[in-house]
Design a protein around this motif. Structure first.
Motif, mmCIF file in Angstrom:
data_model
loop_
_atom_site.group_PDB
_atom_site.id
_atom_site.type_symbol
_atom_site.label_atom_id
_atom_site.label_comp_id
_atom_site.label_asym_id
_atom_site.label_seq_id
_atom_site.Cartn_x
_atom_site.Cartn_y
_atom_site.Cartn_z
ATOM 1 N N SER A 96 0.826 -1.226 0.000
ATOM 2 C CA SER A 96 0.000 0.000 0.000
ATOM 3 C C SER A 96 0.848 1.260 0.000
ATOM 4 C CB SER A 96 -0.898 0.068 1.233
ATOM 5 O OG SER A 96 -1.353 -1.185 1.601
ATOM 6 N N ALA A 97 2.031 1.191 0.657
ATOM 7 C CA ALA A 97 2.850 2.397 0.799
ATOM 8 C C ALA A 97 3.918 2.502 -0.288
ATOM 9 C CB ALA A 97 3.502 2.430 2.180
ATOM 10 N N VAL A 98 3.839 1.616 -1.293
ATOM 11 C CA VAL A 98 4.794 1.683 -2.411
ATOM 12 C C VAL A 98 4.126 2.439 -3.549
ATOM 13 C CG1 VAL A 98 6.058 0.333 -4.129
ATOM 14 C CG2 VAL A 98 5.954 -0.449 -1.750
ATOM 15 N N TYR A 99 4.801 3.466 -4.070
ATOM 16 C CA TYR A 99 4.118 4.322 -5.032
ATOM 17 C C TYR A 99 4.541 4.129 -6.480
ATOM 18 C CZ TYR A 99 1.894 6.180 -1.045
ATOM 19 O OH TYR A 99 1.149 6.266 0.083
ATOM 20 N N SER A 100 5.661 3.451 -6.688
ATOM 21 C CA SER A 100 5.972 3.104 -8.081
ATOM 22 C C SER A 100 6.705 1.768 -8.111
ATOM 23 C CB SER A 100 6.784 4.188 -8.765
ATOM 24 O OG SER A 100 8.114 4.120 -8.350
ATOM 25 N N TYR A 101 6.397 1.011 -9.156
ATOM 26 C CA TYR A 101 6.940 -0.323 -9.281
ATOM 27 C C TYR A 101 8.154 -0.260 -10.190
ATOM 28 C CZ TYR A 101 6.836 -5.394 -9.724
ATOM 29 O OH TYR A 101 7.147 -6.730 -9.658
ATOM 30 N N ASP A 102 9.345 -0.429 -9.630
ATOM 31 C CA ASP A 102 10.549 -0.385 -10.466
ATOM 32 C C ASP A 102 11.312 -1.704 -10.351
ATOM 33 O OD1 ASP A 102 11.737 -0.344 -8.009
ATOM 34 O OD2 ASP A 102 12.318 1.763 -8.103
ATOM 35 N N GLU A 103 12.485 -1.741 -10.952
ATOM 36 C CA GLU A 103 13.245 -2.982 -10.996
ATOM 37 C C GLU A 103 13.624 -3.463 -9.596
ATOM 38 O OE1 GLU A 103 16.468 -2.879 -13.744
ATOM 39 O OE2 GLU A 103 17.031 -4.960 -13.340
ATOM 40 N N ALA A 104 13.952 -2.505 -8.694
ATOM 41 C CA ALA A 104 14.358 -2.891 -7.343
ATOM 42 C C ALA A 104 13.207 -3.580 -6.604
ATOM 43 C CB ALA A 104 14.819 -1.656 -6.570
ATOM 44 N N VAL A 105 11.977 -3.033 -6.754
ATOM 45 C CA VAL A 105 10.809 -3.637 -6.113
ATOM 46 C C VAL A 105 10.557 -5.021 -6.718
ATOM 47 C CG1 VAL A 105 8.304 -3.447 -5.809
ATOM 48 C CG2 VAL A 105 9.745 -1.419 -5.573
ATOM 49 N N HIS A 106 10.678 -5.093 -8.035
ATOM 50 C CA HIS A 106 10.457 -6.356 -8.716
ATOM 51 C C HIS A 106 11.421 -7.433 -8.222
ATOM 52 C CE1 HIS A 106 9.215 -9.081 -11.886
ATOM 53 N NE2 HIS A 106 10.497 -9.333 -12.105
ATOM 54 N N MET A 107 12.710 -7.081 -8.141
ATOM 55 C CA MET A 107 13.716 -8.030 -7.663
ATOM 56 C C MET A 107 13.395 -8.452 -6.233
ATOM 57 S SD MET A 107 15.765 -9.012 -9.818
ATOM 58 C CE MET A 107 16.913 -9.859 -8.700
ATOM 59 N N LEU A 134 10.141 5.061 7.332
ATOM 60 C CA LEU A 134 10.033 3.683 7.816
ATOM 61 C C LEU A 134 9.472 3.605 9.218
ATOM 62 C CD1 LEU A 134 13.523 2.330 6.686
ATOM 63 C CD2 LEU A 134 11.322 1.669 5.733
ATOM 64 N N SER A 135 9.406 4.767 9.902
ATOM 65 C CA SER A 135 9.224 4.703 11.349
ATOM 66 C C SER A 135 7.800 4.373 11.780
ATOM 67 C CB SER A 135 9.660 6.027 11.987
ATOM 68 O OG SER A 135 8.809 7.046 11.551
ATOM 69 N N THR A 136 6.816 4.508 10.893
ATOM 70 C CA THR A 136 5.434 4.280 11.309
ATOM 71 C C THR A 136 4.690 3.406 10.303
ATOM 72 O OG1 THR A 136 5.546 6.544 12.139
ATOM 73 C CG2 THR A 136 3.423 5.450 12.301
ATOM 74 N N PRO A 137 5.031 2.108 10.253
ATOM 75 C CA PRO A 137 4.402 1.223 9.271
ATOM 76 C C PRO A 137 3.063 0.694 9.784
ATOM 77 C CG PRO A 137 6.141 0.045 10.442
ATOM 78 C CD PRO A 137 5.995 1.385 11.099
ATOM 79 N N ILE A 138 1.987 1.431 9.511
ATOM 80 C CA ILE A 138 0.666 1.022 9.985
ATOM 81 C C ILE A 138 0.066 -0.027 9.038
ATOM 82 C CG2 ILE A 138 -1.692 1.804 10.445
ATOM 83 C CD1 ILE A 138 -0.535 4.528 11.154
ATOM 84 N N VAL A 139 -0.413 -1.122 9.606
ATOM 85 C CA VAL A 139 -0.998 -2.190 8.797
ATOM 86 C C VAL A 139 -2.485 -2.336 9.119
ATOM 87 C CG1 VAL A 139 -0.745 -4.589 8.060
ATOM 88 C CG2 VAL A 139 1.184 -3.404 9.123
ATOM 89 N N PRO A 140 -3.376 -1.992 8.177
ATOM 90 C CA PRO A 140 -4.806 -2.205 8.423
ATOM 91 C C PRO A 140 -5.088 -3.703 8.350
ATOM 92 C CG PRO A 140 -4.379 -0.728 6.539
ATOM 93 C CD PRO A 140 -3.113 -1.432 6.847
ATOM 94 N N ILE A 141 -5.621 -4.262 9.429
ATOM 95 C CA ILE A 141 -5.792 -5.716 9.518
ATOM 96 C C ILE A 141 -7.208 -6.136 9.134
ATOM 97 C CG2 ILE A 141 -5.890 -7.652 11.145
ATOM 98 C CD1 ILE A 141 -3.101 -6.746 10.449
ATOM 99 N N GLN A 142 -8.163 -5.417 9.636
ATOM 100 C CA GLN A 142 -9.541 -5.666 9.234
ATOM 101 C C GLN A 142 -10.315 -4.386 9.473
ATOM 102 O OE1 GLN A 142 -10.609 -8.768 12.312
ATOM 103 N NE2 GLN A 142 -12.249 -7.303 12.634
#
Lengths: 265, 265
Positions: free
Chosen positions: A195-206, B146-154
């Motif tokens: 959810s917090a990733v905003y673009s899909y690049d080669e690093a994400v793919h790997m 990286l400091s606040t990785p909120i995960v919606p669970i349900q």
């Protein structure tokens, strides 16, 4: 080097310049007892807080103090004995007792008119640089620690939210942490939430590719959530993504509902 | 300053030292047309890759290039015109075309024997320091991200795993992210998972305390999981922790089971 100038003019220029070079400069005479300082520039006086009158004719070791590394001091002593160039970084102390990191260069210099070797010592206060390096080390290890926040959600399911930017180091660290976690807890599913990733690049793919390989070996299924519609286009260049045949869901919630159902049946 | 030395000996010393100070030093003559360089030391030649013969009698602007900031160049010009000290950091270029960050000091110096003002320019290659600062900025923003990785669970429940070390900046960043998330998603519960926290100190306590205050205002309940037995002792000095009367559970799984039950009834 000078452009067509009188000797006397040259000397005046260099005298004016040496006090403004931004580093400490001292000259010591090893033919006199205890190798005393015979010259120091203004930079040296500003850096250490001593007036020239207080320190000329003394050996430079008055800069050393409690936390000065004796190995470095020994290296200086050896270099002076052998008339060799010395380069060390050591803790030194100002007149007021405060510490500074001193990047010290010592050069043996043969002065023709005296037909004798003297030592030129150049001091640079590198405290700021050392502090920056320390801070960098701190943040680097903090990033490593923060980079893989695995949340065990229920028996056999964990979630790993993907946050921040990726490079080889980061990926390596993540794989190590995930491998350790899965080995300990024997999960059936690891949900990688993007959810917090905003673009899909080669690093994400790997990252996804290698994570899938690792989990496959360990008998854990990789589930991807939070994929954005734009990823379909951005991931097009990475040919074999489709072949991974991963389970994907819009949200962690949806994934959990389906997986609970799968586990219960 | 010298300790009882002949004038001629002094000059020899300073000449030997100026080429070893680790910075570039040039002198220019503003009474000649286009303020040409009349002297440069070895450090300047090493830093820029030019031989003295190639550059003496030329104006120093040959160091400038494509990415040199014109505002800085203007500041130099103004300083020279008004015979003032100048301090700028600008992109300069070596003979081979490579870029370096130049921390440049220019001092107007009155030379008595010539009864004229000259300029002493001191150049320091600060490329490494600039790179370190840039890297530090990068890691700092990475830590924040990286400091606040909120995960919606349900529906109505999210988990925030607490990882890494805490300070005021970090806490501030976390509260902001949590506030934003809760406002958007209108959660009933936020589970703060402390499984990865190994000691309970004042910073952690303040974090929980302020997070609870914030969530209380927003109508969301704070639930704490992953508390270690040692925390009971470590948290003793922070008197009002008990008064918060938070729901706590050993694991996220246990919390979820109970909360689902609460929500369903």
């Amino acid at each position: 080097m000078f452009a067509r100038l009188e000797e006397i003019q040259q000397n005046e220029f260099i005298k004016a310049a040496i006090d403004r070079v931004g580093t400490g400069v001292v000259i010591t005479d090893p033919e006199q007892e205890d190798n005393p300082m015979v010259y120091c520039n203004k930079g040296f006086q500003e850096m250490t807080g001593y007036e020239a009158e207080e320190i000329l004719s003394r050996n430079c070791r008055f800069l050393q103090g409690e936390e000065t590394n004796s190995v470095d001091v020994e290296r200086i002593r050896n270099g002076l004995e052998k008339r060799e160039t010395v380069h060390v970084e050591l803790k030194n102390y100002r007149k007021d007792g405060s510490m500074f990191w001193n990047e010290l260069h010592i050069f043996p210099v043969h002065i023709e008119q005296m037909d004798q070797v003297y030592f030129v010592g150049v001091q640079k206060d590198v405290t700021y640089r050392r502090e920056q390096e320390e801070l960098l080390g701190h943040y680097l290890s903090e990033v490593k620690r923060l980079s893989t926040p695995i949340v065990p959600i229920q028996d056999s399911i964990s979630v790993l939210p993907l946050v921040g930017t990726f490079d080889d180091d980061r990926l390596h660290q993540m794989l190590e942490t995930v491998s350790h976690h899965v080995k300990e807890s024997k999960e059936d599913y690891l949900i990688l939430d993007m959810s917090a990733v905003y673009s899909y690049d080669e690093a994400v793919h790997m990252g996804i590719y290698q994570m899938n390989q690792l989990l496959d070996l360990m008998g854990t299924k990789l589930v991807i959530t939070g994929i954005k519609p734009t990823f379909a286009i951005q991931s097009a260049p990475y040919a074999d993504f489709g072949e991974l045949s991963l389970q994907t869901y819009a949200t962690v919630k949806q994934a959990l509902e389906t997986l609970r159902h799968e586990i219960n049946n």
